[in-house]
Design a protein around this motif. Structure first.
Motif, mmCIF file in Angstrom:
data_model
loop_
_atom_site.group_PDB
_atom_site.id
_atom_site.type_symbol
_atom_site.label_atom_id
_atom_site.label_comp_id
_atom_site.label_asym_id
_atom_site.label_seq_id
_atom_site.Cartn_x
_atom_site.Cartn_y
_atom_site.Cartn_z
ATOM 1 N N ILE A 127 42.538 51.394 46.706
ATOM 2 C CA ILE A 127 43.113 50.086 46.380
ATOM 3 C C ILE A 127 42.879 49.730 44.912
ATOM 4 N N ALA A 128 41.811 50.254 44.334
ATOM 5 C CA ALA A 128 41.510 49.976 42.929
ATOM 6 C C ALA A 128 42.447 50.718 41.985
ATOM 7 N N LEU A 129 43.176 51.719 42.487
ATOM 8 C CA LEU A 129 44.048 52.533 41.645
ATOM 9 C C LEU A 129 45.507 52.109 41.717
ATOM 10 N N ARG A 130 45.844 51.235 42.650
ATOM 11 C CA ARG A 130 47.259 50.971 42.929
ATOM 12 C C ARG A 130 47.972 50.129 41.884
ATOM 13 N N PRO A 131 47.508 48.905 41.587
ATOM 14 C CA PRO A 131 48.335 48.034 40.751
ATOM 15 C C PRO A 131 48.248 48.322 39.263
ATOM 16 N N GLN A 132 47.196 48.955 38.833
ATOM 17 C CA GLN A 132 47.036 49.184 37.411
ATOM 18 C C GLN A 132 46.215 50.450 37.200
ATOM 19 N N THR A 133 46.399 51.076 36.065
ATOM 20 C CA THR A 133 45.613 52.253 35.743
ATOM 21 C C THR A 133 44.479 51.844 34.826
ATOM 22 N N LEU A 134 43.258 51.889 35.329
ATOM 23 C CA LEU A 134 42.095 51.600 34.511
ATOM 24 C C LEU A 134 41.879 52.762 33.545
ATOM 25 N N SER A 135 41.203 52.503 32.464
ATOM 26 C CA SER A 135 40.990 53.561 31.477
ATOM 27 C C SER A 135 39.704 53.294 30.714
ATOM 28 N N GLY A 136 39.360 54.230 29.841
ATOM 29 C CA GLY A 136 38.206 54.055 28.979
ATOM 30 C C GLY A 136 36.888 54.476 29.586
ATOM 31 N N PHE A 137 36.929 55.289 30.648
ATOM 32 C CA PHE A 137 35.692 55.749 31.272
ATOM 33 C C PHE A 137 35.255 57.076 30.647
ATOM 34 N N GLY A 138 33.944 57.226 30.485
ATOM 35 C CA GLY A 138 33.420 58.472 29.946
ATOM 36 C C GLY A 138 33.373 59.579 30.977
ATOM 37 N N ASP A 177 36.876 47.451 46.652
ATOM 38 C CA ASP A 177 37.504 47.925 47.887
ATOM 39 C C ASP A 177 38.068 46.711 48.602
ATOM 40 N N SER A 178 38.652 46.895 49.772
ATOM 41 C CA SER A 178 39.291 45.771 50.452
ATOM 42 C C SER A 178 38.289 44.767 51.008
ATOM 43 N N ASP A 179 36.995 45.088 50.961
ATOM 44 C CA ASP A 179 35.981 44.112 51.339
ATOM 45 C C ASP A 179 35.675 43.155 50.191
ATOM 46 N N THR A 180 35.893 43.588 48.963
ATOM 47 C CA THR A 180 35.581 42.758 47.802
ATOM 48 C C THR A 180 36.827 42.214 47.112
ATOM 49 N N ILE A 181 38.003 42.776 47.427
ATOM 50 C CA ILE A 181 39.251 42.331 46.815
ATOM 51 C C ILE A 181 40.084 41.609 47.872
ATOM 52 N N ASP A 182 40.244 40.302 47.718
ATOM 53 C CA ASP A 182 40.973 39.522 48.720
ATOM 54 C C ASP A 182 42.369 39.100 48.254
ATOM 55 N N SER A 183 42.732 39.451 47.012
ATOM 56 C CA SER A 183 44.048 39.075 46.506
ATOM 57 C C SER A 183 44.359 39.880 45.250
ATOM 58 N N PRO A 184 45.636 39.972 44.876
ATOM 59 C CA PRO A 184 45.980 40.646 43.614
ATOM 60 C C PRO A 184 45.323 39.975 42.405
ATOM 61 N N GLU A 185 45.134 38.655 42.495
ATOM 62 C CA GLU A 185 44.514 37.926 41.393
ATOM 63 C C GLU A 185 43.056 38.354 41.205
ATOM 64 N N THR A 186 42.359 38.577 42.317
ATOM 65 C CA THR A 186 40.972 39.040 42.229
ATOM 66 C C THR A 186 40.897 40.399 41.563
ATOM 67 N N LEU A 187 41.795 41.296 41.949
ATOM 68 C CA LEU A 187 41.808 42.630 41.350
ATOM 69 C C LEU A 187 42.142 42.559 39.866
ATOM 70 N N HIS A 188 43.075 41.688 39.509
ATOM 71 C CA HIS A 188 43.436 41.536 38.095
ATOM 72 C C HIS A 188 42.252 41.001 37.295
#
Length: 266
Positions: free
Chosen positions: A173-184, A143-154
């Motif tokens: 915010i975790a869904l915006r720059p990339q689509t995560l996948s592989g979750f059961g 979330d925005s408390d743990t992500i301080d930059s695009p690099e951190t999210l990447h």
């Protein structure tokens, strides 16, 4: 339907949030959802949990007089956040102007009652619940408390793709720059809390989030909600975006909302 013919049809499983406790609140995760999370982990798969809010609890109200604790600078509701500081385990933060106060009051500032309590479910509260329910799981909160930059999210995205975490808790915010996948399994914690946000576009946003979550999992999409009769619940359950569009466009036309008008911010 043409849209469904182009992608896999994935209905959602709707779980009741459970009965309110003695203090009138709801647990962050129902027993049924915790059971599904544990079963997914035991099968060697990962879980993504979507939270509509960051922080621990989204509002603080007095059960005696109804007073709601708000920021003295901008009057927006204070949100409770947890910290690593043992002296101030919880602080109040305004998400609008960023004013903070510590610690939260133990008595109502209006009537003096001790029945002042935190309500709502934030990403920190979900994390606390999961660390107790699944103590051996490797948990990451985005979330925005743990992500301080695009690099951190990447960097976190790379860690997730390499299966370094068992459970990922994320806000939008975790869904915006990339689509995560592989979750059961992907799960939405409180649909009612998402629907309650006052914006005529909110239900459209919710349907978009559901689409992203469906693409992130090869298994189930589970939605926890205290609402059963709201039409959006059945539309999500049946993965019926066409039915949602027909209903939403009638609502927007009746109130002259876009696309039947233009809004200007003054």
């Amino acid at each position: 339907r043409s849209e469904r013919s182009e992608r896999e049809y994935k209905p959602a499983i709707i779980l009741d949030s459970g009965r309110p406790s003695a203090d009138g609140g709801f647990a962050a995760l129902s027993p049924a959802l915790i059971k599904k999370i544990r079963a997914t982990l035991e099968s060697g798969q990962r879980v993504f949990i979507f939270s509509g809010r960051r922080g621990f609890a989204s509002n603080i109200n007095c059960r005696e007089c109804g007073y709601s604790l708000t920021c003295p600078q901008c009057r927006a509701p204070f949100v409770i956040h947890t910290t690593s500081d043992p002296l101030t385990r919880r602080i109040l933060i305004c998400h609008k102007c960023l004013k903070s106060e510590a610690p939260p009051p133990s008595k109502c500032p209006e009537c003096g009652s001790s029945k002042i309590e935190a309500f709502g479910i934030g990403s920190q509260r979900i994390e606390d619940t999961l660390r107790s329910a699944c103590p051996s799981a490797r948990i990451l909160r985005l979330d925005s408390d743990t992500i301080d930059s695009p690099e951190t999210l990447h960097r976190h995205g790379t860690d997730i793709s390499e299966s370094r975490y068992d459970i990922v808790i994320g806000t939008e915010i975790a869904l915006r720059p990339q689509t995560l996948s592989g979750f059961g399994m992907c799960a939405v914690i409180s649909l009612a809390q998402l629907i309650s946000q006052p914006d005529f576009r909110q239900e459209e946003r919710i349907m978009r989030v559901m689409r992203i979550l469906r693409e992130m999992t090869s298994g189930e999409l589970v939605v926890q909600s205290s609402l059963r009769d709201h039409p959006l619940v059945s539309e999500i359950a049946s993965d019926d975006s066409e039915l949602f569009f027909k209903r939403d466009i009638v609502f927007r036309r009746s109130f002259s909302y876009p696309p039947f008008s233009e809004l200007i911010r003054l």
